[in-house]
Write a protein that holds these residues in place. Structure first.
Motif, PDB file in Angstrom:
ATOM      1  N   LYS A   1       0.988  -1.089  -0.172  1.00 58.01           N
ATOM      2  CA  LYS A   1       0.281   0.101   0.477  1.00 58.01           C
ATOM      3  C   LYS A   1       0.916   1.307   0.038  1.00 58.01           C
ATOM      4  O   LYS A   1       1.773   1.042   1.132  1.00 58.01           O
ATOM      5  CB  LYS A   1      -0.693  -0.313   1.212  1.00 58.01           C
ATOM      6  CG  LYS A   1      -1.971   1.319   1.289  1.00 58.01           C
ATOM      7  CD  LYS A   1      -3.006   1.002   2.897  1.00 58.01           C
ATOM      8  CE  LYS A   1      -3.768   2.028   2.339  1.00 58.01           C
ATOM      9  NZ  LYS A   1      -4.936   2.765   3.561  1.00 58.01           N
TER      10      LYS A   1
ATOM     11  N   SER B   1       5.376   2.262  -5.275  1.00 59.57           N
ATOM     12  CA  SER B   1       5.679   2.492  -6.497  1.00 59.57           C
ATOM     13  C   SER B   1       6.772   1.641  -6.633  1.00 59.57           C
ATOM     14  O   SER B   1       7.330   1.321  -5.762  1.00 59.57           O
ATOM     15  CB  SER B   1       5.739   3.704  -7.279  1.00 59.57           C
ATOM     16  OG  SER B   1       6.166   3.121  -8.942  1.00 59.57           O
TER      17      SER B   1
ATOM     18  N   HIS C   1      -6.062  -5.596  -5.273  1.00 61.92           N
ATOM     19  CA  HIS C   1      -6.224  -4.995  -4.420  1.00 61.92           C
ATOM     20  C   HIS C   1      -7.309  -5.965  -3.348  1.00 61.92           C
ATOM     21  O   HIS C   1      -7.522  -6.602  -3.530  1.00 61.92           O
ATOM     22  CB  HIS C   1      -7.487  -3.773  -4.746  1.00 61.92           C
ATOM     23  CG  HIS C   1      -7.016  -2.626  -5.821  1.00 61.92           C
ATOM     24  ND1 HIS C   1      -6.483  -1.739  -5.186  1.00 61.92           N
ATOM     25  CD2 HIS C   1      -6.226  -2.302  -6.705  1.00 61.92           C
ATOM     26  CE1 HIS C   1      -5.347  -1.003  -5.469  1.00 61.92           C
ATOM     27  NE2 HIS C   1      -5.840  -1.413  -6.645  1.00 61.92           N
TER      28      HIS C   1
ATOM     29  N   SER D   1      -2.174   4.985  -3.593  1.00 60.87           N
ATOM     30  CA  SER D   1      -2.542   3.523  -4.304  1.00 60.87           C
ATOM     31  C   SER D   1      -2.779   2.753  -3.042  1.00 60.87           C
ATOM     32  O   SER D   1      -1.974   2.953  -2.469  1.00 60.87           O
ATOM     33  CB  SER D   1      -1.184   2.736  -5.121  1.00 60.87           C
ATOM     34  OG  SER D   1      -2.117   1.675  -4.935  1.00 60.87           O
TER      35      SER D   1
ATOM     36  N   ALA E   1      -2.859  -0.663  -3.450  1.00 63.48           N
ATOM     37  CA  ALA E   1      -2.645  -1.813  -4.113  1.00 63.48           C
ATOM     38  C   ALA E   1      -2.432  -2.461  -2.719  1.00 63.48           C
ATOM     39  O   ALA E   1      -1.132  -2.181  -1.696  1.00 63.48           O
ATOM     40  CB  ALA E   1      -1.795  -1.794  -4.475  1.00 63.48           C
TER      41      ALA E   1
ATOM     42  N   ARG F   1       1.765  -5.729  -5.418  1.00 64.86           N
ATOM     43  CA  ARG F   1       1.887  -5.157  -6.627  1.00 64.86           C
ATOM     44  C   ARG F   1       2.398  -6.065  -7.817  1.00 64.86           C
ATOM     45  O   ARG F   1       3.672  -6.612  -7.016  1.00 64.86           O
ATOM     46  CB  ARG F   1       2.338  -3.663  -6.492  1.00 64.86           C
ATOM     47  CG  ARG F   1       1.427  -2.401  -6.192  1.00 64.86           C
ATOM     48  CD  ARG F   1       2.405  -1.036  -5.697  1.00 64.86           C
ATOM     49  NE  ARG F   1       2.725  -0.309  -7.618  1.00 64.86           N
ATOM     50  CZ  ARG F   1       1.407  -0.128  -7.451  1.00 64.86           C
ATOM     51  NH1 ARG F   1       0.182   0.191  -6.738  1.00 64.86           N
ATOM     52  NH2 ARG F   1       2.090   0.133  -9.075  1.00 64.86           N
TER      53      ARG F   1
ATOM     54  N   VAL G   1      -1.699  -4.768 -10.395  1.00 65.76           N
ATOM     55  CA  VAL G   1      -1.865  -4.614  -8.822  1.00 65.76           C
ATOM     56  C   VAL G   1      -3.273  -5.038  -8.914  1.00 65.76           C
ATOM     57  O   VAL G   1      -3.975  -5.149  -9.336  1.00 65.76           O
ATOM     58  CB  VAL G   1      -2.205  -3.247  -9.237  1.00 65.76           C
ATOM     59  CG1 VAL G   1      -2.652  -2.682  -7.957  1.00 65.76           C
ATOM     60  CG2 VAL G   1      -1.083  -2.455  -9.356  1.00 65.76           C
TER      61      VAL G   1
END
Length: 184
Positions: free
Chosen positions: A117, A120, A158, A138, A140, A143, A156
């Motif tokens: 979370k 990147s 969730h 994000s 996510a 990833r 990605v």
């Protein structure tokens, strides 16, 4: 039958019905949130996944074998072949080091960042980019990416807003399906 007795009995009937309805509702709700027994991801395949970080966070499946690894060892033993690599949150700061950027850009199996979370993957794929400088908005949970010959495929995954234990397991099953698909 006396009218007063009927009123007294109807009160008991109404209370009884309410209790039964509440009991059934409670049973259905508690079963809804109980994690299901997960023993296999998908019939017909098994995976060997290298894990850098805390592997105890990962869901346990009979068809997945986790191999605890260190990034330094993965870089020096490039011939070692796994179906995927998972890096957990505890190892992000280690994986963020510029010395691993080349490895992350050429590794041939999928790489996933677990509990990702707000981060990147640029922090791991570009020199000079850090976890702090690559923060993103994000939610996510996982990833991931796969280096192909002329492109990089990214994923990605969730969790739902009202997450529970079985949602994490389901998201992990999605990860495993991605890994299996990438092997084809």
């Amino acid at each position: 039958m006396d009218k007063n007795k009927w009123i007294d009995l109807s009160g008991f009937v109404v209370v009884g019905i309410i209790i039964i309805v509440l009991f059934i509702y409670n049973r259905l709700e508690s079963e809804k949130y109980q994690p299901k027994e997960l023993v296999t991801v998908t019939a017909g395949y098994s995976l060997i996944i290298a894990v850098v970080g805390n592997e105890s966070e990962l869901p346990k499946f009979s068809s997945i074998s986790y191999q605890k690894s260190e990034l330094d060892n993965l870089v020096t033993n490039e011939e070692e072949n796994f179906d995927a690599l998972i890096i957990t949150k505890e190892a992000f700061s280690e994986a963020d080091k510029d010395q691993f950027v080349e490895y992350f850009n050429k590794v041939k199996y999928p790489v996933f960042f677990y509990d990702a979370k707000g981060i990147s993957d640029d922090a791991f794929l570009e020199k000079g980019v850090t976890l702090d400088s690559s923060k993103i908005n994000s939610s996510a949970f996982i990833r991931g990416y796969l280096n192909k010959e002329k492109e990089r495929v990214k994923w990605v995954l969730h969790l739902p807003d009202n997450k529970n234990i079985s949602d994490k397991a389901y998201t992990f099953i999605q990860l495993c399906e991605i890994v299996e698909e990438s092997k084809r």
